[in-house]
Enzyme design. Structure first.
Site, mmCIF file in Angstrom:
data_model
loop_
_atom_site.group_PDB
_atom_site.id
_atom_site.type_symbol
_atom_site.label_atom_id
_atom_site.label_comp_id
_atom_site.label_asym_id
_atom_site.label_seq_id
_atom_site.Cartn_x
_atom_site.Cartn_y
_atom_site.Cartn_z
ATOM 1 N N LEU A 126 35.033 47.855 40.558
ATOM 2 C CA LEU A 126 36.387 48.300 39.383
ATOM 3 C C LEU A 126 37.534 47.190 39.178
ATOM 4 C CD1 LEU A 126 38.490 50.447 40.206
ATOM 5 C CD2 LEU A 126 39.187 49.503 42.312
ATOM 6 N N THR A 127 36.656 46.151 38.659
ATOM 7 C CA THR A 127 38.376 44.902 39.055
ATOM 8 C C THR A 127 37.177 44.298 37.307
ATOM 9 O OG1 THR A 127 38.305 44.415 40.699
ATOM 10 C CG2 THR A 127 39.324 42.737 38.824
ATOM 11 N N ASN A 130 40.855 42.586 32.705
ATOM 12 C CA ASN A 130 41.979 42.287 31.981
ATOM 13 C C ASN A 130 42.732 44.045 32.969
ATOM 14 O OD1 ASN A 130 43.650 41.046 30.291
ATOM 15 N ND2 ASN A 130 41.762 41.525 28.590
ATOM 16 N N ALA A 131 42.049 43.991 34.342
ATOM 17 C CA ALA A 131 42.656 44.904 35.288
ATOM 18 C C ALA A 131 41.815 44.762 36.278
ATOM 19 C CB ALA A 131 41.653 46.527 34.904
ATOM 20 N N GLU A 365 40.235 43.010 47.477
ATOM 21 C CA GLU A 365 40.282 44.331 47.588
ATOM 22 C C GLU A 365 41.780 44.433 48.226
ATOM 23 O OE1 GLU A 365 38.406 47.451 50.659
ATOM 24 O OE2 GLU A 365 36.991 44.653 49.860
ATOM 25 N N SER A 368 47.609 40.025 48.818
ATOM 26 C CA SER A 368 49.193 40.453 49.531
ATOM 27 C C SER A 368 50.095 41.263 48.615
ATOM 28 C CB SER A 368 49.647 39.011 50.538
ATOM 29 O OG SER A 368 48.685 38.264 51.555
HETATM 30 C C1 LIG Z 1 35.011 36.604 45.533
HETATM 31 C C2 LIG Z 1 35.568 37.884 45.338
HETATM 32 C C3 LIG Z 1 35.148 39.246 45.071
HETATM 33 C C4 LIG Z 1 35.178 39.738 44.909
HETATM 34 N N1 LIG Z 1 34.744 41.097 44.358
HETATM 35 C C5 LIG Z 1 35.286 42.518 43.920
HETATM 36 C C6 LIG Z 1 34.149 44.177 43.824
HETATM 37 O O1 LIG Z 1 33.198 43.675 44.952
HETATM 38 N N2 LIG Z 1 34.897 44.963 43.374
HETATM 39 C C7 LIG Z 1 36.017 44.834 42.381
HETATM 40 O O2 LIG Z 1 36.275 45.720 41.946
HETATM 41 N N3 LIG Z 1 36.718 43.343 42.706
HETATM 42 C C8 LIG Z 1 36.649 42.112 43.360
HETATM 43 N N4 LIG Z 1 36.990 41.277 43.069
HETATM 44 C C9 LIG Z 1 38.523 41.516 42.767
HETATM 45 C C10 LIG Z 1 39.768 41.219 42.861
HETATM 46 O O3 LIG Z 1 40.135 42.593 43.806
HETATM 47 C C11 LIG Z 1 40.685 40.885 42.582
HETATM 48 O O4 LIG Z 1 40.646 39.699 42.002
HETATM 49 C C12 LIG Z 1 41.852 41.045 43.170
HETATM 50 O O5 LIG Z 1 42.321 42.766 43.156
HETATM 51 C C13 LIG Z 1 43.348 40.852 42.244
HETATM 52 O O6 LIG Z 1 43.407 40.862 40.977
HETATM 53 P P1 LIG Z 1 43.277 39.306 39.953
HETATM 54 O O7 LIG Z 1 42.016 38.083 40.422
HETATM 55 O O8 LIG Z 1 42.868 39.910 38.595
HETATM 56 O O9 LIG Z 1 44.928 39.244 40.128
HETATM 57 P P2 LIG Z 1 46.444 39.481 39.106
HETATM 58 O O10 LIG Z 1 46.134 40.909 38.799
HETATM 59 O O11 LIG Z 1 45.934 38.761 37.372
HETATM 60 O O12 LIG Z 1 47.269 38.963 40.580
HETATM 61 C C14 LIG Z 1 47.633 37.843 39.899
HETATM 62 C C15 LIG Z 1 48.939 37.448 40.930
HETATM 63 O O13 LIG Z 1 49.995 39.042 40.579
HETATM 64 C C16 LIG Z 1 50.531 38.997 41.227
HETATM 65 N N5 LIG Z 1 50.271 40.613 40.688
HETATM 66 C C17 LIG Z 1 49.870 41.681 40.437
HETATM 67 N N6 LIG Z 1 50.691 42.684 40.354
HETATM 68 C C18 LIG Z 1 51.633 42.430 40.542
HETATM 69 C C19 LIG Z 1 52.620 44.285 41.016
HETATM 70 N N7 LIG Z 1 53.059 44.820 40.668
HETATM 71 N N8 LIG Z 1 54.222 43.506 41.397
HETATM 72 C C20 LIG Z 1 53.971 41.906 42.378
HETATM 73 N N9 LIG Z 1 52.623 40.982 42.196
HETATM 74 C C21 LIG Z 1 52.603 41.405 41.639
HETATM 75 C C22 LIG Z 1 48.960 39.131 42.782
HETATM 76 O O14 LIG Z 1 49.490 39.532 43.717
HETATM 77 C C23 LIG Z 1 48.036 37.873 41.958
HETATM 78 O O15 LIG Z 1 49.404 37.234 43.379
HETATM 79 C C24 LIG Z 1 36.543 40.039 43.684
HETATM 80 C C25 LIG Z 1 37.335 39.385 43.451
HETATM 81 C C26 LIG Z 1 37.176 37.986 44.381
HETATM 82 C C27 LIG Z 1 37.394 36.311 44.022
#
Ligand SMILES: Cc1cc2nc3c(=O)[nH]c(=O)nc-3n(C[C@H](O)[C@H](O)[C@H](O)COP(=O)(O)OP(=O)(O)OC[C@H]3O[C@@H](n4cnc5c(N)ncnc54)[C@H](O)[C@@H]3O)c2cc1C
Lengths: 382, 345
Positions: A126-127, A130-131, A365, A368
């Site tokens: 999913l991730t 930029n998403a 997933e 917080s």
């Molecule tokens: C070890 C690991 C395993 C993973 N496994 C998977 C997987 O199997 N499949 C998959 O699809 N993804 C997976 N992920 C991705 C994971 O789900 C994402 O890292 C997570 O959803 C956060 O996205 P981001 O890292 O882009 O952070 P960002 O979305 O950039 O967030 C950065 C900060 O901004 C905050 N933030 C963002 N939007 C808002 C808002 N609207 N209001 C307030 N605060 C906000 C966040 O809480 C965070 O503190 C994995 C990640 C890791 C590190």
């Protein structure tokens, strides 16, 4: 702890998993973290027991048990080795579950059965760069040309990425429609134009794999669409509803593992000639940890049991359980770690690993912050 | 953040240290954290510019500066590499024990070489909390142990403390699996092996080295917190989700405000304590700064999301380094018990 609602079957299953974890996993978990390699030898043993398909009906290759049993499995494995547990969680609740909930009979036959019986490994993409939290901003595109889907784009942070045989993922058919332009698909390892990419070098969960996925003019047959066209986002939101409790229970299992270890350590060590466990500051740390862990356990199993009782969506309960369990787990690991003094600083003792592993649970997933948004929406309205 | 007590010379010093950290250390931090290779060449260079004898008087080729100057030095280094700052702290602590409590001959023999970095010193950390299983002999962790020329540690005999310095024959057992502070060359060592063999010396009452050690750990914690906050602030402005910088979300703003409050409060306490003669002030500042650096780095990782969890971004290392530091300064809750005791006795 005993929860009033666990059945004898649940308790027996927990005993079985606990026994396995003690015998097969406990002595390996440090090495798994140290090497940072995927523990195939362990996963093969888990697969033999049918534990890669716990909550799916037998006719789809599963064990035919309930969600609660699956959650018990993840808890007891995470208690000893979170790297192994997250592999199982991603495989079961992120790859198998959407296939089970949204797949056609043919898709279940072709993909769910080999996954649930453990012949193949699944993952969920999913991730993207930029998403992340905004998973609806998917930049991976899909076009229907003739009777083929053509996929282009990249995924990032995908658990089981390089080892997955069957990957469920999202792509956008129409980016102007945002979340309503997204559809879900299934791709198999070896498909031309699809390749897993670089693996991440992580703080913790070092025995699990997190990697990129690349699609370059990847052709998929029409029947690889999962669910309805333009409904991919819904498929994933529903998947995450259930997925959250498996991340929550991973945190719970890690926190419990840290508590198990902290208790043993405090009983076996002295500080300035006095047993550690006789110090009030140690008692406070242990008592607070036990209290928070018990509260988290109630929240997690409450959500799991609601699902087993037929509740279709457990959005609010799942988000609350995940938020609470993941946040207390970090705190609990920090505090318990400090009982060990210098012994907490190297891999000789597992405590620092628990801390490194658990931090992910506040991020994966849905962070917080995203859980709080989900909960607030349920309570305050959209 | 500015503090009234900072003099012009402190501000200039800060600029110099910042420049050194950014040009000399920053480029290699991430790689060295991965391999655990100590930054020996940088340490030597740091000696050449006078950083290894901050408190040592000019008479012995040192910089002759005050404790606040050392605190600022360590803080600036820690913003880039907490581990390097730890190495520098250990060395300076040994210098200071010799300076304050050594004989004139010892000072003449050792201080000029130490202050200029021709000789590098390691130091045993006393974590105060060192649980042992019954019957086991205590081990000490020696910062800079894998590469220093000499190292010092404190032993207690019949309630009396002795500071022993011995030549490092480089036979110490390296702790290769440290969760953090990975480039400080940390080794384990059983003090029972610490016979002097004619090439070391002893200082009978080392004075209050504990208090110096802890205030420097606190200064490292301040550097970690401040840097984690600065990184998180810039990241939150650059990172877009939902078509907006994440800095525009209320929850991220709360996190940033919490981070900076705790970081600033830590720094003020530490500056004030390092200008105070009251030992308990140093104790309070240390507990506060080290415990809050756990909070601040934890929230920093949170701001980075998934990118906080991987080694390509700086928060992951700060998170691990902060935890080691908290343990080195004696586990927050245990120290709070001691503070409470002192406050009520
Ligand atoms: C070890 C690991 C395993 C993973 N496994 C998977 C997987 O199997 N499949 C998959 O699809 N993804 C997976 N992920 C991705 C994971 O789900 C994402 O890292 C997570 O959803 C956060 O996205 P981001 O890292 O882009 O952070 P960002 O979305 O950039 O967030 C950065 C900060 O901004 C905050 N933030 C963002 N939007 C808002 C808002 N609207 N209001 C307030 N605060 C906000 C966040 O809480 C965070 O503190 C994995 C990640 C890791 C590190």
């Amino acid at each position: 702890m005993k929860l009033a609602e666990f059945t004898d079957k649940h308790n027996a299953f927990r005993e079985e998993v606990r026994e396995f974890a003690k015998k097969e996993l406990l002595s390996e978990s440090t090495q798994i973290d140290r090497k940072g390699e995927f523990p195939w030898h362990i996963i093969n043993k888990i697969k033999e027991r049918g534990w890669l398909g716990v909550p799916f009906p037998e006719k789809y290759g599963g064990l035919g048990l309930d969600t609660t049993s699956y959650i018990i499995l993840v808890e007891e494995i995470a208690r000893v080795c979170a790297s192994t547990a997250i592999m199982i969680a991603a495989h079961v609740s992120l790859a198998c579950q959407p296939l089970y909930a949204h797949g056609t009979e043919e898709q279940k036959e072709k993909y769910l059965i080999p996954l649930a019986c453990g012949e193949k490994v699944g993952s969920f993409g999913l991730t993207e760069a930029n998403a992340g939290s905004d998973a609806g901003a998917t930049e991976t595109t899909v076009k229907l040309i003739g009777d083929k889907w053509i996929i282009n784009g990249n995924k990032r942070f995908i658990t089981n990425g390089t080892i997955a045989d069957i990957i469920v993922f999202t792509a956008s058919q129409d980016r102007t429609k945002k979340t309503h332009g997204i559809s879900a698909f299934i791709v198999e390892k070896g498909t031309k134009g699809y390749e897993a990419g670089k693996e991440e070098d992580k703080m913790g969960l070092r025995g699990s794999i997190t990697s990129e996925l690349h699609f370059e003019d990847c052709e998929l047959p029409k029947e690889n669409l999962l669910g309805e066209e333009y409904e991919g986002f819904k498929v994933f939101m529903e998947t995450l509803d259930g997925g959250r409790i498996s991340i929550g229970v991973l945190a719970l299992g890690i926190a419990q593992g840290a508590l198990d270890y902290g208790i043993k350590y405090a009983q076996e060590h002295d500080l300035n000639g006095k047993p550690l466990y006789k110090f009030q500051w140690v008692q406070k740390i242990v008592a607070d940890a036990a209290t928070e862990i018990m509260a988290a356990r109630h929240l997690i199993y409450h959500a799991a049991m609601l699902k087993d009782k037929g509740e279709k969506r457990i959005t609010e309960e799942g988000a609350i359980a995940k938020l609470y369990a993941s946040e207390i787990a970090t705190r609990v690991c920090y505090k318990l770690h400090s009982i060990l003094g210098e012994d907490g600083l190297t891999r000789k003792y597992p405590m620092e690993r628990f801390l490194r592993d658990t931090k992910l649970m506040e991020i994966g997933e849905g962070t917080s912050e995203i859980q709080r948004i989900v909960i607030a929406r349920q309570i305050l309205g959209k | 953040m500015d503090w009234m007590g900072l003099k012009e010379e402190h501000k200039l010093l800060r600029q110099d240290m910042k420049r050194f950290a950014e040009t000399e250390i920053a480029p290699q931090v991430s790689d060295m954290d991965k391999t655990g290779e100590p930054q020996i060449a940088s340490l030597k260079k740091f000696g050449e510019i006078g950083g290894l004898g901050i408190l040592v008087s000019e008479e012995f080729e040192g910089a002759g500066m005050d404790l606040l100057s050392l605190v600022i030095t360590v803080e600036e280094l820690a913003k880039v590499s907490p581990s390097f700052a730890l190495s520098v702290s250990a060395h300076n602590i040994v210098c200071n024990i010799i300076l304050s409590n050594g004989s004139t001959e010892l000072k003449k023999e050792y201080l000029p070489a130490l202050a200029t970095g021709r000789v590098i010193a390691g130091m045993g950390v006393d974590t105060m909390i060192h649980p042992i299983s019954s019957g086991a002999t205590e081990e000490k962790l020696i910062v800079n142990g894998s590469f220093s020329d000499i190292f010092g540690f404190v032993v207690k005999n019949d309630g009396k403390e002795k500071f022993i310095v011995i030549k490092n024959d480089k036979g110490l057992k390296e702790e290769k699996e440290m969760m953090g502070m990975r480039t400080s060359g940390i080794c384990s060592f059983k003090p029972a092996e610490g016979t002097i063999k004619g090439n070391g010396f002893t200082i009978d009452s080392p004075g209050n080295y504990y208090s110096l050690m802890r205030i420097l750990f606190a200064a490292i914690a301040c550097g970690i917190s401040q840097s984690s906050f600065e990184y998180s602030r810039s990241y939150s402005k650059e990172r877009y989700q939902f078509e907006r910088p994440i800095a525009s979300f209320g929850m991220i703003r709360i996190i940033l405000a919490d981070m900076v409050s705790r970081s600033n409060a830590s720094r003020l306490l530490v500056y004030q304590a390092s200008s105070s003669t009251n030992i308990i002030d140093k104790e309070i500042a240390t507990v506060f700064a080290t415990e809050n650096s756990l909070y601040v780095t934890d929230k920093g990782v949170q701001v980075y999301g998934g990118y906080g969890y991987i080694k390509d971004y700086p928060l992951e290392m700060f998170f691990r380094d902060a935890k080691v530091l908290e343990v080195f300064s004696g586990s927050a809750d245990y120290r709070k018990v001691l503070i409470g005791k002192q406050l009520t006795s």
